[in-house]
Design an enzyme around this catalytic site. Structure first.
Site, PDB file in Angstrom:
ATOM      1  CG  ASP A   1      45.942  54.462  86.929  1.00 25.43           C
ATOM      2  OD1 ASP A   1      47.038  54.784  86.532  1.00 25.43           O
ATOM      3  OD2 ASP A   1      45.772  53.105  86.679  1.00 25.43           O
ATOM      4  CG  HIS A   2      47.211  59.076  83.456  1.00 28.88           C
ATOM      5  ND1 HIS A   2      48.502  59.731  83.824  1.00 28.88           N
ATOM      6  CD2 HIS A   2      46.273  60.254  83.710  1.00 28.88           C
ATOM      7  CE1 HIS A   2      48.360  60.939  84.260  1.00 28.88           C
ATOM      8  NE2 HIS A   2      47.265  61.206  84.010  1.00 28.88           N
TER       9      HIS A   2
ATOM     10  CE1 TYR B   1      50.007  48.465  84.214  1.00 28.10           C
ATOM     11  CE2 TYR B   1      51.853  49.019  82.815  1.00 28.10           C
ATOM     12  CZ  TYR B   1      50.692  48.217  83.030  1.00 28.10           C
ATOM     13  OH  TYR B   1      50.514  47.111  82.324  1.00 28.10           O
ATOM     14  CG  HIS B   2      50.698  56.764  85.264  1.00 26.61           C
ATOM     15  ND1 HIS B   2      50.627  57.871  84.477  1.00 26.61           N
ATOM     16  CD2 HIS B   2      51.874  56.225  85.184  1.00 26.61           C
ATOM     17  CE1 HIS B   2      51.603  57.811  83.444  1.00 26.61           C
ATOM     18  NE2 HIS B   2      52.441  56.670  83.980  1.00 26.61           N
ATOM     19  N   PRO B   3      48.694  54.877  89.451  1.00 30.76           N
ATOM     20  CG  PRO B   3      48.875  53.260  91.013  1.00 30.76           C
ATOM     21  CD  PRO B   3      49.096  53.647  89.467  1.00 30.76           C
TER      22      PRO B   3
END
Ligand SMILES: Cc1cc2nc3c(=O)[nH]c(=O)nc-3n(C[C@H](O)[C@H](O)[C@H](O)COP(=O)(O)OP(=O)(O)OC[C@H]3O[C@@H](n4cnc5c(N)ncnc54)[C@H](O)[C@@H]3O)c2cc1C
Length: 553
Positions: free
Chosen positions: A294-295, A468-470
């Protein structure tokens, strides 16, 4: 319908596939989506972006396990539960990723997914409108379904950010999605005529007008596998469990959280973990649910000394004005996500391509809209792009209705902390430039007294949030890679007739926001599914900093 293809999930990738697989009218395509309608301003008005996330109606509402390196904090892990999936609740920022990200995919075993291979797909999907801010059309697509535009950039803070980057000695770029990602410049958004341009608006709604494409609203419980072949999907709708069969293939596009969950419930995953839940093993794939990335990001907030920020609309009357203007004219502050300037920079000399991203916002507010800061202000969202931390998605129960267990292991490496401290220090330097002198007041957050490594670490531990980048939980790779879940044509290794095509298959997280690359995966996977020859490779050469070894900027 007797579908040839069943797509599970009408999200970023699933919508693109619904369109491309049904386009020639030769195949019956059925989409199974649990979420409902995307109608209404909360989703369609770009400026309302902080509302749908966290709403039970539109969001699966997941959160991480207590994160051990963040003092046991549970971080929100929103995922879209609505047609369009996460592209209907996201921030609409549009970034393809850096060329080197995709070259890395190829090097790690995703043969045929180098930048030269994927660039033609990014072009095919795009309908790019630069709005007079520059950029080279040769690098962009003009005829695709996905409208990509830029905000009006009227707010003086938005241009001050780019100017400040320039004054600090960084590159500028007039199109980070074109030849040169590195530098400061205008940010792009998936909006069209003042409206959110989700994957549902771009792809799904046109596809559903065809007689050979249908969608049903149902909860997919598992893939039905007979003698090593996926033959259908077990669904629940209206309280009843039933099986829908697919004549050719089942394609999972249920997101990086729900696709691995469905795989495991179907008997595809780490054998020991499946055994813990009494699930019969169909294919022992150690990589399912692993490699979760994620980020993370922080907001650096400054007070503004002039009343120029969007704070003037942050009251009942202001919001009513913005909403009404948007409803009647599709213009004004509601017509943009307000992320109108961006930067991609390198954290140090010797880093060959950007590893820090900035989103600039001309107001000081939390992403989820919960806490508006004290008055006029502005903020930069910043965070490292290539964290070495890895987590996992596991089953919490064999009951398909149960939420999965998600652990990111955020900030588990010393590099994560050092990188975040660098982000904060570099951002302070940017906000300290002449361009911000007319506007910059005191530092709201972290605050001028937060300076030492220890103080910064304490701030980071308390304030980092997911961007919110899983992704990465069903990694694409070589068939002989024990941790790969799908091969380079998105086929699940060890099972016939089953593919995964969404953000789960990214071998490594790309440099930017993930809606664009997720749609690209849907586009390219469609060609593989249809057995088409992939689009011809591009021979465009992206820009690299000529002195990346000797210079940080
Ligand atoms: C709040 C938020 C902000 C973001 N901001 C940005 C941004 O500004 N820019 C950007 O590029 N990216 C952003 N992202 C990330 C980006 O939107 C996602 O990475 C991308 O949409 C993922 O696409 P996907 O196809 O993998 O899955 P999704 O788009 O999440 O689609 C999965 C779909 O499958 C459905 N589904 C799941 N399980 C089942 C089941 N069992 N049965 C039936 N249907 C099911 C879901 O309801 C959903 O519709 C953001 C994400 C979020 C959540």
């Amino acid at each position: 319908m007797n579908p040839d293809f069943i797509i599970v999930g009408a999200g970023s990738a699933g919508c693109a596939m619904a369109d491309r697989l049904s386009a020639d009218g030769q195949h019956q395509v059925l989409v199974i989506e649990f979420g409902g309608t995307d109608a209404g301003p909360l989703i369609q008005m770009p400026g309302a972006l902080s509302y749908p996330m966290g709403m039970k109606r539109y969001d699966w509402g997941y959160q991480s396990e207590p994160e051990p390196h963040l003092g046991g904090r549970r971080l929100a892990t929103p995922r879209g539960k609505v047609i369009g999936g996460s592209s209907s609740i996201n921030g609409m920022v549009y970034v393809r990723g850096h060329a080197k990200d995709f070259d890395h995919w190829q090097e790690s075993g995703a043969t045929g997914w180098s930048y030269a291979d994927v660039l033609p797909y990014f072009k095919r999907m795009e309908n790019w409108e630069p709005r007079g801010h520059g950029g080279d059309p040769d690098w962009r697509g003009a005829d695709g379904p996905l409208h990509v535009t830029r905000g009006t950039r009227e707010n003086p803070l938005v241009t001050a950010f780019v100017e400040a980057g320039k004054q600090a000695g960084y590159q500028t770029t007039d199109d980070y999605n074109g030849e040169q990602q590195e530098g400061f410049g205008p940010m792009e958004q998936t909006t069209y005529k003042g409206q959110r341009w989700s994957a549902a608006n771009a792809y799904l709604k046109p596809a559903l007008k065809r007689p050979n494409c249908e969608m049903i609203r149902a909860f997919a419980r598992r893939v039905v596998i007979e003698e090593g072949r996926a033959v259908g999907v077990e669904i629940e709708r209206g309280g009843k469990v039933e099986v829908i069969r697919a004549a050719r293939e089942v394609i999972l596009a249920a997101s990086s959280i729900n696709s691995p969950k469905i795989l495991m419930l179907s008997g595809i995953g780490p054998a020991a973990h499946l055994a813990e839940h009494g699930i019969e093993v169909v294919a022992d794939r150690a990589g399912v649910g692993q490699n979760l990335q994620d980020h993370l990001e922080l907001y650096l907030q400054m007070a503004a000394t002039q009343p120029v920020s969007l704070f003037k609309y942050w009251n009942l009357l202001g919001k009513a004005y913005v909403g009404a203007r948007w409803l009647f004219t599709r213009t004004g502050p509601g017509a943009s996500n307000q992320f109108e300037s961006a930067a991609f920079i390198r954290s140090a000399a010797g880093v060959d391509y950007p590893d820090i991203q900035y989103h600039f916002l001309p107001i000081a507010v939390r992403y989820d809209g919960q806490v508006a800061a004290e008055g006029h202000g502005f903020q930069a969202h910043t965070g490292p792009m290539r964290s070495p931390s890895r987590g996992r998605v596991q089953l919490a129960s064999a009951d398909p209705a149960a939420a999965p267990s998600i652990l990111f292991n955020y900030m588990s490496q010393e590099k994560d902390w050092a990188d975040f401290r660098t982000c904060i220090r570099l951002t302070r330097e940017i906000f300290g430039q002449e361009a911000f002198a007319p506007y910059a007041g005191h530092e709201i957050q972290p605050g001028a007294d937060v300076q030492t490594d220890e103080e910064l670490n304490a701030f980071i531990a308390e304030h980092v949030e997911s961007a919110y980048h899983p992704c990465g939980t069903a990694k694409m790779g070589a068939v002989d890679d024990p941790m790969a879940v799908v091969d380079p044509e998105c086929r699940v290794i060890g099972v016939e007739g089953l593919r995964v095509a969404d953000s789960s298959i990214f071998p490594r997280i790309p440099n930017g926001n993930l809606n664009g690359p997720s749609i690209m995966v849907g586009e390219k996977a469609s060609d593989h599914i249809l057995g088409r020859t992939p689009l011809p490779r591009s021979n465009a050469e992206p820009w690299m900093h000529p002195d990346w070894q000797g210079s940080q900027r």
